[in-house]
Design a protein around this motif. Structure first.
Motif, PDB file in Angstrom:
ATOM      1  N   MET A   1       0.379  -1.423  -0.001  1.00  0.00           N
ATOM      2  CA  MET A   1       0.394  -0.109  -0.119  1.00  0.00           C
ATOM      3  C   MET A   1       0.950   0.813  -0.141  1.00  0.00           C
ATOM      4  SD  MET A   1      -3.002   1.044   2.860  1.00  0.00           S
ATOM      5  CE  MET A   1      -1.996   0.903   3.962  1.00  0.00           C
ATOM      6  N   GLU A   2       0.462   1.917  -0.763  1.00  0.00           N
ATOM      7  CA  GLU A   2       0.894   3.737  -0.830  1.00  0.00           C
ATOM      8  C   GLU A   2       1.125   4.257   0.763  1.00  0.00           C
ATOM      9  OE1 GLU A   2       0.441   7.556  -3.007  1.00  0.00           O
ATOM     10  OE2 GLU A   2      -0.477   5.922  -3.544  1.00  0.00           O
ATOM     11  N   THR A   3       1.807   5.339   1.085  1.00  0.00           N
ATOM     12  CA  THR A   3       2.611   5.676   2.163  1.00  0.00           C
ATOM     13  C   THR A   3       1.754   6.790   2.471  1.00  0.00           C
ATOM     14  OG1 THR A   3       4.364   6.578   3.752  1.00  0.00           O
ATOM     15  CG2 THR A   3       4.254   7.173   1.357  1.00  0.00           C
ATOM     16  N   LEU A   4       1.105   7.057   3.727  1.00  0.00           N
ATOM     17  CA  LEU A   4      -0.007   8.076   3.829  1.00  0.00           C
ATOM     18  C   LEU A   4       1.203   9.367   4.326  1.00  0.00           C
ATOM     19  CD1 LEU A   4      -3.215   8.236   4.260  1.00  0.00           C
ATOM     20  CD2 LEU A   4      -3.116   7.789   6.656  1.00  0.00           C
ATOM     21  N   ILE A   5       1.848   9.494   4.898  1.00  0.00           N
ATOM     22  CA  ILE A   5       2.210  10.421   4.984  1.00  0.00           C
ATOM     23  C   ILE A   5       2.270  11.676   3.469  1.00  0.00           C
ATOM     24  CG2 ILE A   5       5.093  11.633   4.620  1.00  0.00           C
ATOM     25  CD1 ILE A   5       6.017   9.171   6.281  1.00  0.00           C
ATOM     26  N   PRO A   6       2.130  12.740   4.182  1.00  0.00           N
ATOM     27  CA  PRO A   6       1.735  13.781   3.700  1.00  0.00           C
ATOM     28  C   PRO A   6       3.094  14.293   2.699  1.00  0.00           C
ATOM     29  CG  PRO A   6       0.304  14.357   4.752  1.00  0.00           C
ATOM     30  CD  PRO A   6       1.378  12.866   5.482  1.00  0.00           C
ATOM     31  N   SER A  25      -4.168  17.758  -8.814  1.00  0.00           N
ATOM     32  CA  SER A  25      -2.723  17.673  -8.486  1.00  0.00           C
ATOM     33  C   SER A  25      -2.347  16.133  -7.051  1.00  0.00           C
ATOM     34  CB  SER A  25      -1.642  18.776  -8.506  1.00  0.00           C
ATOM     35  OG  SER A  25      -2.410  19.459  -7.330  1.00  0.00           O
ATOM     36  N   ALA A  26      -2.694  16.742  -7.031  1.00  0.00           N
ATOM     37  CA  ALA A  26      -3.208  15.495  -5.737  1.00  0.00           C
ATOM     38  C   ALA A  26      -3.077  14.167  -5.645  1.00  0.00           C
ATOM     39  CB  ALA A  26      -4.139  15.803  -4.432  1.00  0.00           C
ATOM     40  N   ASP A  27      -2.429  13.505  -6.709  1.00  0.00           N
ATOM     41  CA  ASP A  27      -1.613  12.021  -7.068  1.00  0.00           C
ATOM     42  C   ASP A  27      -1.087  11.651  -5.076  1.00  0.00           C
ATOM     43  OD1 ASP A  27       0.873  13.264  -6.811  1.00  0.00           O
ATOM     44  OD2 ASP A  27       1.427  12.184  -7.983  1.00  0.00           O
ATOM     45  N   ARG A  28      -0.773  11.864  -4.734  1.00  0.00           N
ATOM     46  CA  ARG A  28      -0.641  11.203  -2.903  1.00  0.00           C
ATOM     47  C   ARG A  28      -1.015  12.993  -1.840  1.00  0.00           C
ATOM     48  NH1 ARG A  28       4.135   8.933  -2.224  1.00  0.00           N
ATOM     49  NH2 ARG A  28       4.342   7.896  -3.244  1.00  0.00           N
ATOM     50  N   PRO A  29      -1.426  12.274  -0.652  1.00  0.00           N
ATOM     51  CA  PRO A  29      -1.880  12.413   0.659  1.00  0.00           C
ATOM     52  C   PRO A  29      -1.882  14.070   0.553  1.00  0.00           C
ATOM     53  CG  PRO A  29      -1.539  10.700   1.432  1.00  0.00           C
ATOM     54  CD  PRO A  29      -0.532  10.840  -0.512  1.00  0.00           C
ATOM     55  N   VAL A  30      -2.751  15.253   0.442  1.00  0.00           N
ATOM     56  CA  VAL A  30      -2.244  17.035   0.616  1.00  0.00           C
ATOM     57  C   VAL A  30      -2.567  17.246   1.935  1.00  0.00           C
ATOM     58  CG1 VAL A  30      -2.573  19.035   0.612  1.00  0.00           C
ATOM     59  CG2 VAL A  30      -1.964  17.243  -1.438  1.00  0.00           C
ATOM     60  N   ALA A  40      -6.859  18.781   8.131  1.00  0.00           N
ATOM     61  CA  ALA A  40      -7.582  17.876   7.497  1.00  0.00           C
ATOM     62  C   ALA A  40      -6.576  17.055   6.396  1.00  0.00           C
ATOM     63  CB  ALA A  40      -8.815  18.538   6.433  1.00  0.00           C
ATOM     64  N   LEU A  41      -6.790  15.799   5.548  1.00  0.00           N
ATOM     65  CA  LEU A  41      -5.882  15.421   5.123  1.00  0.00           C
ATOM     66  C   LEU A  41      -6.456  15.405   3.811  1.00  0.00           C
ATOM     67  CD1 LEU A  41      -3.038  14.067   4.710  1.00  0.00           C
ATOM     68  CD2 LEU A  41      -4.001  12.238   5.781  1.00  0.00           C
ATOM     69  N   LEU A  42      -6.411  15.592   2.806  1.00  0.00           N
ATOM     70  CA  LEU A  42      -7.198  15.131   0.990  1.00  0.00           C
ATOM     71  C   LEU A  42      -6.521  14.211   0.539  1.00  0.00           C
ATOM     72  CD1 LEU A  42      -6.699  18.407  -0.597  1.00  0.00           C
ATOM     73  CD2 LEU A  42      -8.737  17.423   0.178  1.00  0.00           C
ATOM     74  N   VAL A  43      -6.588  13.113   0.764  1.00  0.00           N
ATOM     75  CA  VAL A  43      -6.262  11.465   0.457  1.00  0.00           C
ATOM     76  C   VAL A  43      -7.087  11.612  -1.148  1.00  0.00           C
ATOM     77  CG1 VAL A  43      -6.142   8.658   1.063  1.00  0.00           C
ATOM     78  CG2 VAL A  43      -6.443  10.915   2.905  1.00  0.00           C
ATOM     79  N   LEU A  51      -6.591   2.108   2.148  1.00  0.00           N
ATOM     80  CA  LEU A  51      -6.788   1.941   3.415  1.00  0.00           C
ATOM     81  C   LEU A  51      -8.295   1.701   4.258  1.00  0.00           C
ATOM     82  CD1 LEU A  51      -5.771   5.360   4.125  1.00  0.00           C
ATOM     83  CD2 LEU A  51      -4.587   3.548   4.504  1.00  0.00           C
ATOM     84  N   CYS A  52      -9.712   1.680   3.637  1.00  0.00           N
ATOM     85  CA  CYS A  52     -10.801   1.060   3.566  1.00  0.00           C
ATOM     86  C   CYS A  52     -10.503  -1.224   3.413  1.00  0.00           C
ATOM     87  CB  CYS A  52     -11.996   1.388   2.860  1.00  0.00           C
ATOM     88  SG  CYS A  52     -11.931   2.916   3.518  1.00  0.00           S
ATOM     89  N   GLU A  53      -9.951  -0.626   2.775  1.00  0.00           N
ATOM     90  CA  GLU A  53      -9.760  -2.458   2.872  1.00  0.00           C
ATOM     91  C   GLU A  53      -8.309  -3.004   3.285  1.00  0.00           C
ATOM     92  OE1 GLU A  53      -8.088  -5.585  -0.217  1.00  0.00           O
ATOM     93  OE2 GLU A  53      -9.304  -4.017  -1.471  1.00  0.00           O
ATOM     94  N   THR A  54      -7.861  -2.213   4.108  1.00  0.00           N
ATOM     95  CA  THR A  54      -6.730  -2.992   4.965  1.00  0.00           C
ATOM     96  C   THR A  54      -7.215  -2.823   6.014  1.00  0.00           C
ATOM     97  OG1 THR A  54      -5.080  -1.679   3.602  1.00  0.00           O
ATOM     98  CG2 THR A  54      -4.768  -2.693   6.419  1.00  0.00           C
TER      99      THR A  54
END
Length: 80
Positions: A1-6, A25-30, A40-43, A51-54
């Motif tokens: 899984m991709e990292t959640l660190i913005p 342009s948000a291909d990663r968390p912002v 807040a966090l844009l995911v 994340l939901c599957e995990t």
């Protein structure tokens, strides 16, 4: 899984005025900041789904472990 660190942050005022460009342009968390504090966090959708599957997998593992000591009951498909 991709990292959640913005990898990026944006002030909430910028989000209000440039939402479409920021989301595009948000291909990663912002991280969304207000008064220099994260609010807040844009995911990206793909990461959210992962994340939901995990979380679902973790819950299923918890259920399996909780039921490991229970007796086994034989059931025929015709009885269901």
């Amino acid at each position: 899984m991709e990292t959640l660190i913005p990898q990026a942050s944006v002030e909430i005022e910028d989000l209000k005025t440039r939402l479409e460009a920021i989301v595009a342009s948000a291909d990663r968390p912002v991280t969304v900041m207000q008064d220099s504090k994260p609010v807040a966090l844009l995911v990206p959708v793909g990461l959210w789904d992962a994340l939901c599957e995990t979380l679902e997998d973790i819950e299923l593992c918890r259920l399996v472990k909780a039921r490991q000591g229970e007796p086994v009951v034989a059931v025929r498909l015709s009885e269901l």
